[in-house]
Design a protein around this motif. Structure first.
Motif, PDB file in Angstrom:
ATOM      1  N   CYS A 122      -4.172  21.643 -36.660  1.00  0.00           N
ATOM      2  CA  CYS A 122      -2.843  22.046 -37.108  1.00  0.00           C
ATOM      3  C   CYS A 122      -2.526  23.421 -36.521  1.00  0.00           C
ATOM      4  O   CYS A 122      -3.324  24.352 -36.631  1.00  0.00           O
ATOM      5  CB  CYS A 122      -2.785  22.074 -38.635  1.00  0.00           C
ATOM      6  SG  CYS A 122      -1.208  22.661 -39.263  1.00  0.00           S
ATOM      7  N   ASN A 124      -0.243  25.351 -37.483  1.00  0.00           N
ATOM      8  CA  ASN A 124       0.167  26.238 -38.570  1.00  0.00           C
ATOM      9  C   ASN A 124      -1.024  26.838 -39.328  1.00  0.00           C
ATOM     10  O   ASN A 124      -1.135  28.054 -39.462  1.00  0.00           O
ATOM     11  CB  ASN A 124       1.076  25.439 -39.520  1.00  0.00           C
ATOM     12  CG  ASN A 124       1.938  26.334 -40.364  1.00  0.00           C
ATOM     13  OD1 ASN A 124       2.076  27.529 -40.061  1.00  0.00           O
ATOM     14  ND2 ASN A 124       2.509  25.777 -41.411  1.00  0.00           N
ATOM     15  N   CYS A 125      -1.929  25.969 -39.801  1.00  0.00           N
ATOM     16  CA  CYS A 125      -3.020  26.479 -40.640  1.00  0.00           C
ATOM     17  C   CYS A 125      -4.370  26.442 -39.941  1.00  0.00           C
ATOM     18  O   CYS A 125      -5.381  26.795 -40.526  1.00  0.00           O
ATOM     19  CB  CYS A 125      -3.081  25.691 -41.953  1.00  0.00           C
ATOM     20  SG  CYS A 125      -3.568  23.976 -41.723  1.00  0.00           S
ATOM     21  N   CYS A 165      -0.027  21.205 -45.694  1.00  0.00           N
ATOM     22  CA  CYS A 165      -0.240  22.499 -45.045  1.00  0.00           C
ATOM     23  C   CYS A 165       0.034  23.656 -46.025  1.00  0.00           C
ATOM     24  O   CYS A 165       0.513  23.440 -47.138  1.00  0.00           O
ATOM     25  CB  CYS A 165       0.664  22.598 -43.824  1.00  0.00           C
ATOM     26  SG  CYS A 165       0.014  23.709 -42.569  1.00  0.00           S
ATOM     27  N   HIS A 171       1.476  19.108 -41.885  1.00  0.00           N
ATOM     28  CA  HIS A 171       0.812  19.867 -40.833  1.00  0.00           C
ATOM     29  C   HIS A 171       1.534  19.654 -39.512  1.00  0.00           C
ATOM     30  O   HIS A 171       2.248  18.674 -39.330  1.00  0.00           O
ATOM     31  CB  HIS A 171      -0.646  19.420 -40.696  1.00  0.00           C
ATOM     32  CG  HIS A 171      -1.449  19.646 -41.942  1.00  0.00           C
ATOM     33  ND1 HIS A 171      -2.020  20.855 -42.239  1.00  0.00           N
ATOM     34  CD2 HIS A 171      -1.748  18.815 -42.978  1.00  0.00           C
ATOM     35  CE1 HIS A 171      -2.650  20.757 -43.406  1.00  0.00           C
ATOM     36  NE2 HIS A 171      -2.495  19.519 -43.879  1.00  0.00           N
TER      37      HIS A 171
HETATM   38 ZN   LIG Z   1      -1.575  22.775 -41.411  1.00  0.00          ZN
END
Ligand SMILES: [Zn+2]
Length: 592
Positions: A122, A124-125, A165, A171
């Motif tokens: 992912c 983002n995370c 997420c 995600h």
């Molecule tokens: Zn994520």
């Protein structure tokens, strides 16, 4: 009394199970009163197959049955799969996980469907997720039916990942941030329910169901257990199954177990052959010569699939016998008696499948290939694997069938290696009937009728069969027919059938020769070779005779229910070898 209460949430309603003790449990559907609890037998807890029975007992609508089948977690032996049969698969079961015992009648060699798994980082995370495609039915459906590319499906797949997420949203990935690994095999299977073959063989295989098999290759054994999801093909609206697991069924006789009643019956009717077992086979056919054929039939019926030879080597145990002779001499009536009989002469037994020589081109005795669809359609031999097949009118088999059969009879494996590929096991007991080229009376020796047939022009083809029994118009005189002496069956068909099941379910390690039996088999084999192996009689061949004698000796031990206290082992005693020897030499004498 221990009380265990389980509640399962199944969407909009709840199913309650209260396990009272090991014997009973109660079930209730939300919204109903306590008095509506229904007692259910403990069998429900033992096997997933009993969900069927449960459904009947509580009279649940099909949708609720589906929920039970789908949602119950493994609890006291219940699997998450709903055990059913192809016949019972309806729209109610769509999206349900099912397990089905079935038989593959056709298959299309596998290709690659998609990557096996995909790893996503992912953005983002920066968490990593691995998605196993073969476990995701939604993805599989889109890939199989819509031809969707995996990367297009990933956003949808990510929605199903828990927890979401950091921001509570899905995600996020980018295509250069994913890693694919492995490949999913994909095959099409055409399957039918495993049934007692009470219908004609070619009718039974007429309407198969389609299974999309993913991530597994097709086993060589065609009786299989399939695990998968019931789905609807969005294009055709056909209900079919996407399966991601398949296991071969061990034997023809699955879950065979002996009851005390069986043991009592077997000891009463079979030990030391107190009753004439030949009388179980078509009592309408009379005559001493025909009794020989019936004795051979009883042997075939009591031949285990695999046996040890005298040196402990595993060899084929299932017997193959040919009835060759004049028309109208009851060859077919005796052979077909094992598969339901003829319309005018019905039988209580259905031990296997019937193939009629003249129609074999259509149904295929080994296989046919659907050229347009590139499908292998398996024939009677592979579909009778571990069982019995009757080939009636073998002289009418097509050359192609004969050629295919030649190879598979020795290896017991059918290999298709053309533009479609596949393999099937064909470990089959066989009784084949055939007409000779001339009437039997025209041959100096009956044995000549065998080598005078195109199926047996080559000596190796003869060697693949264990015994030939001839039928001559002059065998049975009119007086014998009028004053029929053949006895009525003394044993009920159920008991006889169960005893055949017992023989068929014997495993190779359960078959034991007494020391003196091994010696006798060696001694008699030599005697047979010395007396009968004559240049132009291809039936008795030295190397094979010891195996043949082993097969018949084991069958004679089985039919005499020669066992120990357990009723599990088969003990081959000297008397069984003697009995087999006498029988075989009697038949050999009649051939020359
Ligand atoms: Zn994520």
């Amino acid at each position: 009394m221990s009380v265990k209460k389980s509640v399962f949430k199944t969407g909009d309603s709840m199913l309650h199970f209260r396990k009272l003790d090991s014997e009973n449990l109660k079930l209730k559907i939300t919204g109903k009163n306590e008095k509506d609890w229904i007692s259910v037998s403990n069998r429900f807890w033992k096997s997933d197959e009993d969900i069927d029975r449960l459904a009947n007992q509580v009279e649940l609508p099909a949708k609720e049955i589906k929920k039970i089948g789908c949602e119950i977690e493994d609890n006291g032996g219940i699997s998450e799969y709903y055990s059913t049969s192809l016949q019972k698969i309806t729209a109610d079961l769509v999206s349900c996980k099912v397990v089905i015992h079935t038989q593959i009648v056709g298959e299309q060699a596998h290709k690659v469907l998609s990557p096996k798994s995909i790893e996503i980082n992912c953005i983002n995370c920066s968490k990593k997720f691995k998605i196993d495609i073969s476990e995701k039915i939604d993805l599989l459906k889109d890939i199989i039916f819509k031809g969707s590319k995996l990367e297009k499906l990933l956003p949808q797949a990510l929605k199903s990942i828990h927890p979401p997420c950091v921001d509570g949203k899905d995600h996020i990935f980018s295509t250069d941030n994913t890693e694919e690994s492995g490949y999913i095999d994909y095959s099409l299977l055409y399957v039918i329910d495993v049934l007692k073959p009470t219908e004609r063989f070619d009718e039974r295989i007429a309407k198969p169901r389609l299974i999309h098999l993913v991530n597994k290759t097709i086993p060589r054994a065609k009786k299989v257990v399939i695990y998968g999801w019931v789905v609807v093909n969005p294009k055709t609206r056909d209900i079919c199954i996407i399966a991601n697991n398949i296991e071969p069924e061990e034997t023809e006789i699955t879950n065979f177990s002996l009851t005390d009643e069986d043991k009592k019956n077997f000891s009463k009717y079979f030990v030391d052959e107190k009753y004439a077992l030949a009388d179980q086979i078509n009592p309408n056919i009379v005559g001493e010569k025909r009794k020989v054929a019936k004795e051979a039939v009883v042997d075939v019926l009591h031949s285990p699939l695999t046996i040890p030879d005298v040196n402990g080597k595993h060899i084929r145990g299932g017997l193959r016998v040919v009835f060759i002779g004049d028309t109208g001499e009851a060859k077919s009536s005796i052979a077909r008696y094992l598969v339901g009989g003829e319309p005018a002469d019905p039988s209580p037994y259905v031990f296997g499948n019937l193939v009629i020589g003249e129609t074999s081109k259509r149904t295929g005795i080994l296989y046919t290939i659907d050229v347009d669809k590139k499908i292998i359609i398996w024939g009677a031999l592979p579909l009778s694997d571990t069982g019995l097949v009757i080939i009636d009118g073998m002289q009418q088999l097509h050359n192609e069938d004969i050629g295919q059969m030649r190879e598979s009879l020795s290896s017991q494996i059918i290999k298709v290696d053309k533009y479609v590929k596949g393999q099937a096991l064909a470990r089959t007991r066989i009784i084949a009937t055939m007409n000779p080229n001339k009437i039997m009376g025209m041959y100096t020796y009956p044995v000549q009728a065998i080598s005078d047939n195109r199926i047996f022009f080559k000596t190796p083809d003869v060697r693949r069969w264990d015994l030939f029994i001839t039928f001559n118009k002059e065998d049975v005189d009119g007086k014998e027919v009028i004053y029929r002496k053949t006895g009525e069956p003394q044993i009920s068909s159920q008991v006889f059938e169960q005893h055949v099941n017992w023989a068929w379910s014997r495993k190779v390690e359960q078959i034991q020769y007494a020391e003196e039996s091994k010696e006798k088999i060696r001694e008699f084999s030599l005697k047979i070779v010395e007396k009968y192996e004559v240049g132009d009689i291809p039936v008795v061949v030295g190397k094979q005779i010891s195996d043949i004698l082993c097969r018949f000796s084991v069958a004679r031990a089985c039919r005499a229910h020669s066992t120990d206290m357990t009723h599990e082992n088969v003990i081959v005693k000297e008397e069984h070898v003697v009995s087999a020897y006498k029988f075989l030499t009697g038949v050999y004498d009649s051939l020359s």
